[in-house]
Design a protein around this motif. Structure first.
Motif, short mmCIF file in Angstrom:
data_model
loop_
_atom_site.label_atom_id
_atom_site.label_comp_id
_atom_site.label_asym_id
_atom_site.label_seq_id
_atom_site.Cartn_x
_atom_site.Cartn_y
_atom_site.Cartn_z
N SER A 201 -6.04 -6.71 -6.58
CA SER A 201 -7.23 -5.51 -5.91
C SER A 201 -7.35 -4.25 -6.58
O SER A 201 -8.80 -4.27 -6.30
N ALA A 202 -7.39 -3.97 -7.84
CA ALA A 202 -7.31 -2.87 -8.66
C ALA A 202 -8.91 -4.07 -9.27
O ALA A 202 -9.82 -3.16 -9.14
N ALA B 125 -5.99 -7.37 1.57
CA ALA B 125 -4.45 -7.00 2.63
C ALA B 125 -4.54 -8.75 3.58
O ALA B 125 -3.16 -8.39 3.63
N LEU B 126 -5.15 -9.39 3.31
CA LEU B 126 -4.92 -10.92 3.69
C LEU B 126 -3.19 -11.27 2.66
O LEU B 126 -2.75 -12.56 2.91
N SER C 152 3.29 0.11 2.12
CA SER C 152 2.40 0.78 1.09
C SER C 152 1.43 0.14 0.72
O SER C 152 0.80 1.02 -0.08
N PHE C 153 1.15 -1.17 0.17
CA PHE C 153 0.29 -1.98 -0.23
C PHE C 153 -0.48 -1.82 0.93
O PHE C 153 -1.59 -1.83 0.06
N LEU C 154 -0.77 -2.09 1.63
CA LEU C 154 -1.66 -1.93 3.12
C LEU C 154 -2.34 -0.87 2.60
O LEU C 154 -3.63 -0.28 3.10
N CYS D 254 -6.32 0.80 1.79
CA CYS D 254 -7.23 1.80 3.06
C CYS D 254 -7.30 2.77 1.84
O CYS D 254 -8.69 3.07 2.18
N PHE D 255 -6.76 2.46 1.27
CA PHE D 255 -7.29 3.98 0.24
C PHE D 255 -8.37 3.51 -0.39
O PHE D 255 -9.24 4.43 -0.69
#
Length: 83
Positions: free
Chosen positions: A22-23, A46-47, A65-67, A71-72
């Motif tokens: 994700s990063a 997210a999925l 915490s991952f979600l 969001c951030f």
């Protein structure tokens, strides 16, 4: 059949890999300032835990915490790209 199932990675290692992927999507969307790259990386981020049901069932706090990080990240991308 569950007797022979051994997870390849622990939940924490899987969480770290998901955060790194994700990063990388966040960095690419920031470099190219492309909304479609940001959308795909946020949607994939997210999925991804949903497909890895062991994270959700074994440790829901890692999933939540991952979600929260997703969001951030979405907030930071939307403010920087002027979404």
């Amino acid at each position: 059949m569950q007797l022979f199932f051994r997870p390849l990675l622990s939940d924490l290692n899987t969480f770290i890999i998901l955060v790194l992927i994700s990063a990388i999507g966040y960095i690419l969307s920031k470099i190219y300032e492309a909304r479609i790259v940001a959308f795909i990386s946020l949607l994939g981020g997210a999925l991804a835990p949903i497909f890895l049901t062991s994270i959700i069932s074994n440790s829901p706090f890692l999933y939540l915490s991952f979600l929260l990080l997703i969001c951030f990240g979405a907030l930071a991308i939307s403010l920087s790209i002027r979404w």
